[in-house]
Design a protein around this motif. Structure first.
Motif, PDB file in Angstrom:
ATOM      1  N   GLN A  76       0.870  -1.176   0.000  1.00 24.95           N
ATOM      2  CA  GLN A  76       0.000   0.000   0.000  1.00 24.95           C
ATOM      3  C   GLN A  76       0.907   1.227   0.000  1.00 24.95           C
ATOM      4  OE1 GLN A  76      -2.488  -0.554   3.440  1.00 24.95           O
ATOM      5  NE2 GLN A  76      -3.456  -2.370   2.614  1.00 24.95           N
ATOM      6  N   ALA A  77       1.318   1.609  -1.201  1.00 26.90           N
ATOM      7  CA  ALA A  77       2.331   2.648  -1.352  1.00 26.90           C
ATOM      8  C   ALA A  77       1.908   3.974  -0.728  1.00 26.90           C
ATOM      9  CB  ALA A  77       2.681   2.834  -2.823  1.00 26.90           C
ATOM     10  N   SER A  78       0.648   4.386  -0.920  1.00 24.24           N
ATOM     11  CA  SER A  78       0.226   5.690  -0.391  1.00 24.24           C
ATOM     12  C   SER A  78       0.294   5.718   1.135  1.00 24.24           C
ATOM     13  CB  SER A  78      -1.185   6.044  -0.870  1.00 24.24           C
ATOM     14  OG  SER A  78      -2.147   5.196  -0.269  1.00 24.24           O
TER      15      SER A  78
ATOM     16  N   LEU B 127       5.788   7.496   6.183  1.00 22.84           N
ATOM     17  CA  LEU B 127       7.134   8.058   6.092  1.00 22.84           C
ATOM     18  C   LEU B 127       7.109   9.546   6.434  1.00 22.84           C
ATOM     19  CD1 LEU B 127      10.139   7.814   5.406  1.00 22.84           C
ATOM     20  CD2 LEU B 127       9.522   8.235   3.002  1.00 22.84           C
ATOM     21  N   VAL B 128       6.137  10.267   5.899  1.00 27.03           N
ATOM     22  CA  VAL B 128       5.992  11.696   6.213  1.00 27.03           C
ATOM     23  C   VAL B 128       5.773  11.876   7.714  1.00 27.03           C
ATOM     24  CG1 VAL B 128       4.511  13.732   5.882  1.00 27.03           C
ATOM     25  CG2 VAL B 128       5.177  12.329   3.910  1.00 27.03           C
ATOM     26  N   LEU B 129       4.931  11.029   8.297  1.00 24.88           N
ATOM     27  CA  LEU B 129       4.666  11.107   9.731  1.00 24.88           C
ATOM     28  C   LEU B 129       5.918  10.796  10.548  1.00 24.88           C
ATOM     29  CD1 LEU B 129       2.809  11.460  12.151  1.00 24.88           C
ATOM     30  CD2 LEU B 129       1.957   9.124  11.754  1.00 24.88           C
TER      31      LEU B 129
ATOM     32  N   ALA C 295       7.364   4.532  11.561  1.00 28.98           N
ATOM     33  CA  ALA C 295       8.464   3.804  10.907  1.00 28.98           C
ATOM     34  C   ALA C 295       8.076   2.348  10.673  1.00 28.98           C
ATOM     35  CB  ALA C 295       9.726   3.894  11.750  1.00 28.98           C
ATOM     36  N   LEU C 296       7.416   1.754  11.658  1.00 31.02           N
ATOM     37  CA  LEU C 296       6.938   0.379  11.473  1.00 31.02           C
ATOM     38  C   LEU C 296       5.852   0.326  10.399  1.00 31.02           C
ATOM     39  CD1 LEU C 296       6.927  -0.659  15.216  1.00 31.02           C
ATOM     40  CD2 LEU C 296       8.228  -1.804  13.400  1.00 31.02           C
ATOM     41  N   GLY C 297       5.049   1.390  10.301  1.00 31.63           N
ATOM     42  CA  GLY C 297       4.042   1.466   9.247  1.00 31.63           C
ATOM     43  C   GLY C 297       4.659   1.504   7.858  1.00 31.63           C
ATOM     44  N   VAL C 298       5.783   2.194   7.723  1.00 35.14           N
ATOM     45  CA  VAL C 298       6.483   2.229   6.437  1.00 35.14           C
ATOM     46  C   VAL C 298       6.903   0.810   6.047  1.00 35.14           C
ATOM     47  CG1 VAL C 298       8.570   3.011   5.238  1.00 35.14           C
ATOM     48  CG2 VAL C 298       7.305   4.607   6.705  1.00 35.14           C
ATOM     49  N   VAL C 299       7.463   0.095   7.010  1.00 37.53           N
ATOM     50  CA  VAL C 299       7.898  -1.278   6.742  1.00 37.53           C
ATOM     51  C   VAL C 299       6.697  -2.173   6.446  1.00 37.53           C
ATOM     52  CG1 VAL C 299       9.093  -3.295   7.702  1.00 37.53           C
ATOM     53  CG2 VAL C 299       9.982  -0.993   8.143  1.00 37.53           C
ATOM     54  N   ARG C 300       5.632  -2.000   7.230  1.00 40.72           N
ATOM     55  CA  ARG C 300       4.442  -2.841   7.058  1.00 40.72           C
ATOM     56  C   ARG C 300       3.749  -2.591   5.723  1.00 40.72           C
ATOM     57  NH1 ARG C 300      -1.092  -2.478  10.728  1.00 40.72           N
ATOM     58  NH2 ARG C 300      -2.333  -3.861   9.398  1.00 40.72           N
ATOM     59  N   PHE C 301       3.404  -1.344   5.454  1.00 45.27           N
ATOM     60  CA  PHE C 301       2.613  -1.049   4.257  1.00 45.27           C
ATOM     61  C   PHE C 301       3.459  -1.025   2.989  1.00 45.27           C
ATOM     62  CE2 PHE C 301       0.013   0.736   7.730  1.00 45.27           C
ATOM     63  CZ  PHE C 301      -1.097  -0.077   7.558  1.00 45.27           C
ATOM     64  N   GLY C 302       4.762  -0.840   3.149  1.00 45.22           N
ATOM     65  CA  GLY C 302       5.656  -0.939   2.008  1.00 45.22           C
ATOM     66  C   GLY C 302       6.093  -2.366   1.750  1.00 45.22           C
ATOM     67  N   VAL C 303       5.683  -3.282   2.627  1.00 48.07           N
ATOM     68  CA  VAL C 303       6.044  -4.696   2.565  1.00 48.07           C
ATOM     69  C   VAL C 303       7.557  -4.824   2.343  1.00 48.07           C
ATOM     70  CG1 VAL C 303       5.419  -6.961   1.649  1.00 48.07           C
ATOM     71  CG2 VAL C 303       3.758  -5.126   1.544  1.00 48.07           C
TER      72      VAL C 303
ATOM     73  N   GLY D  50     -10.484  11.627  -1.775  1.00 49.92           N
ATOM     74  CA  GLY D  50      -9.513  10.969  -2.628  1.00 49.92           C
ATOM     75  C   GLY D  50      -8.376  10.261  -1.913  1.00 49.92           C
ATOM     76  N   LEU D  51      -8.326  10.355  -0.594  1.00 47.05           N
ATOM     77  CA  LEU D  51      -7.275   9.690   0.177  1.00 47.05           C
ATOM     78  C   LEU D  51      -7.892   8.652   1.097  1.00 47.05           C
ATOM     79  CD1 LEU D  51      -5.169  12.775   1.338  1.00 47.05           C
ATOM     80  CD2 LEU D  51      -4.478  11.078  -0.346  1.00 47.05           C
ATOM     81  N   SER D  52      -7.104   7.637   1.426  1.00 48.44           N
ATOM     82  CA  SER D  52      -7.605   6.685   2.416  1.00 48.44           C
ATOM     83  C   SER D  52      -7.669   7.383   3.768  1.00 48.44           C
ATOM     84  CB  SER D  52      -6.697   5.452   2.492  1.00 48.44           C
ATOM     85  OG  SER D  52      -5.534   5.744   3.227  1.00 48.44           O
ATOM     86  N   ARG D  53      -8.578   6.935   4.604  1.00 52.15           N
ATOM     87  CA  ARG D  53      -8.761   7.554   5.918  1.00 52.15           C
ATOM     88  C   ARG D  53      -7.486   7.453   6.755  1.00 52.15           C
ATOM     89  NH1 ARG D  53     -14.358   8.233   6.832  1.00 52.15           N
ATOM     90  NH2 ARG D  53     -14.191   8.053   9.088  1.00 52.15           N
ATOM     91  N   VAL D  54      -6.757   6.359   6.618  1.00 52.90           N
ATOM     92  CA  VAL D  54      -5.507   6.188   7.366  1.00 52.90           C
ATOM     93  C   VAL D  54      -4.471   7.209   6.901  1.00 52.90           C
ATOM     94  CG1 VAL D  54      -3.595   4.599   7.810  1.00 52.90           C
ATOM     95  CG2 VAL D  54      -5.939   3.754   7.838  1.00 52.90           C
ATOM     96  N   ASP D  55      -4.413   7.468   5.587  1.00 53.47           N
ATOM     97  CA  ASP D  55      -3.481   8.468   5.075  1.00 53.47           C
ATOM     98  C   ASP D  55      -3.826   9.857   5.607  1.00 53.47           C
ATOM     99  OD1 ASP D  55      -2.263   6.415   3.707  1.00 53.47           O
ATOM    100  OD2 ASP D  55      -3.036   7.000   1.734  1.00 53.47           O
ATOM    101  N   ILE D  56      -5.113  10.170   5.661  1.00 59.03           N
ATOM    102  CA  ILE D  56      -5.546  11.466   6.212  1.00 59.03           C
ATOM    103  C   ILE D  56      -5.106  11.577   7.670  1.00 59.03           C
ATOM    104  CG2 ILE D  56      -7.541  12.888   6.834  1.00 59.03           C
ATOM    105  CD1 ILE D  56      -8.934  11.658   4.324  1.00 59.03           C
TER     106      ILE D  56
END
Length: 194
Positions: free
Chosen positions: A4-6, A12-14, A49-57, A170-176
């Motif tokens: 889930q790249a977005s 990553l921004v967070l 940081a863990l989210g980057v690893v998780r969602f970036g697989v 246009g964005l997923s709720r998690v991204d918001i």
């Protein structure tokens, strides 16, 4: 386990905003520590940081473990991070008793979770809501607009991210949620050092 790249990018921004915030509240004055705010920034940075690893697989062979740690640090950001941030703002506003109350509530929430209480999520939500409302009220009442805006962004992110699934504007709720928290980190860090 689909990439889930977005969401990896928003995490990553967070994470970057959390690291920046932690560094920003460092003080050269040894009498000024902002240690409670640092807990907020540290926990959010770890979760993101863990989210980057998780969602970036990024570690597919350890995906289940990364997912578990990401969920745990996300919960810790809510259960410990928000009360610590509220304690910092209360301390800045000159309310040490309320500050201590938020620290005690963080410990109480953590203990309730370790006892596997069915009220864990309700207690976490209640303490978080009280913390965010206190941040907003004390910040605006004390003329610290940046802190108040940071509190509003945390609240807006929480509302937007509620449930986690679905899209909005246009964005997923998690991204918001992630982008609101990143903006909040900038406002909070600037508000603390102003």
């Amino acid at each position: 386990m689909q990439r889930q790249a977005s969401t990896a990018i928003s995490d990553l921004v967070l994470a970057l905003s959390g690291m920046w915030g932690f560094r920003e509240v460092q003080s050269e004055d040894v009498d000024v520590d902002h240690r409670f705010a640092k807990w907020w920034f540290m926990l959010v940075t770890m979760a993101a940081a863990l989210g980057v690893v998780r969602f970036g697989v990024l570690m597919p062979n350890h995906h289940a473990t990364v997912e578990r740690y990401h969920n745990n640090f996300s919960w810790l950001s809510r259960a410990i991070g928000i009360p610590c941030l509220a304690a910092e703002i209360c301390s800045i506003a000159g309310h040490p008793t309320i500050s201590q109350g938020f620290l005690i509530s963080a410990v109480g929430t953590f203990i309730a979770s370790s006892l596997r209480s069915q009220h864990k999520d309700r207690l976490t939500d209640l303490v978080g809501a009280l913390g965010i409302l206190s941040i907003i009220a004390l910040s605006f009442a004390g003329g610290r607009t940046m802190l108040g805006v940071g509190g509003v962004l945390v609240a807006a992110g929480g509302v937007a991210g509620q449930g986690g699934a679905g899209r909005w504007v246009g964005l997923s709720r998690v991204d918001i949620l992630h982008y609101c928290l990143a903006g909040a980190n900038v406002c909070i860090a600037r508000g603390i050092v102003e």
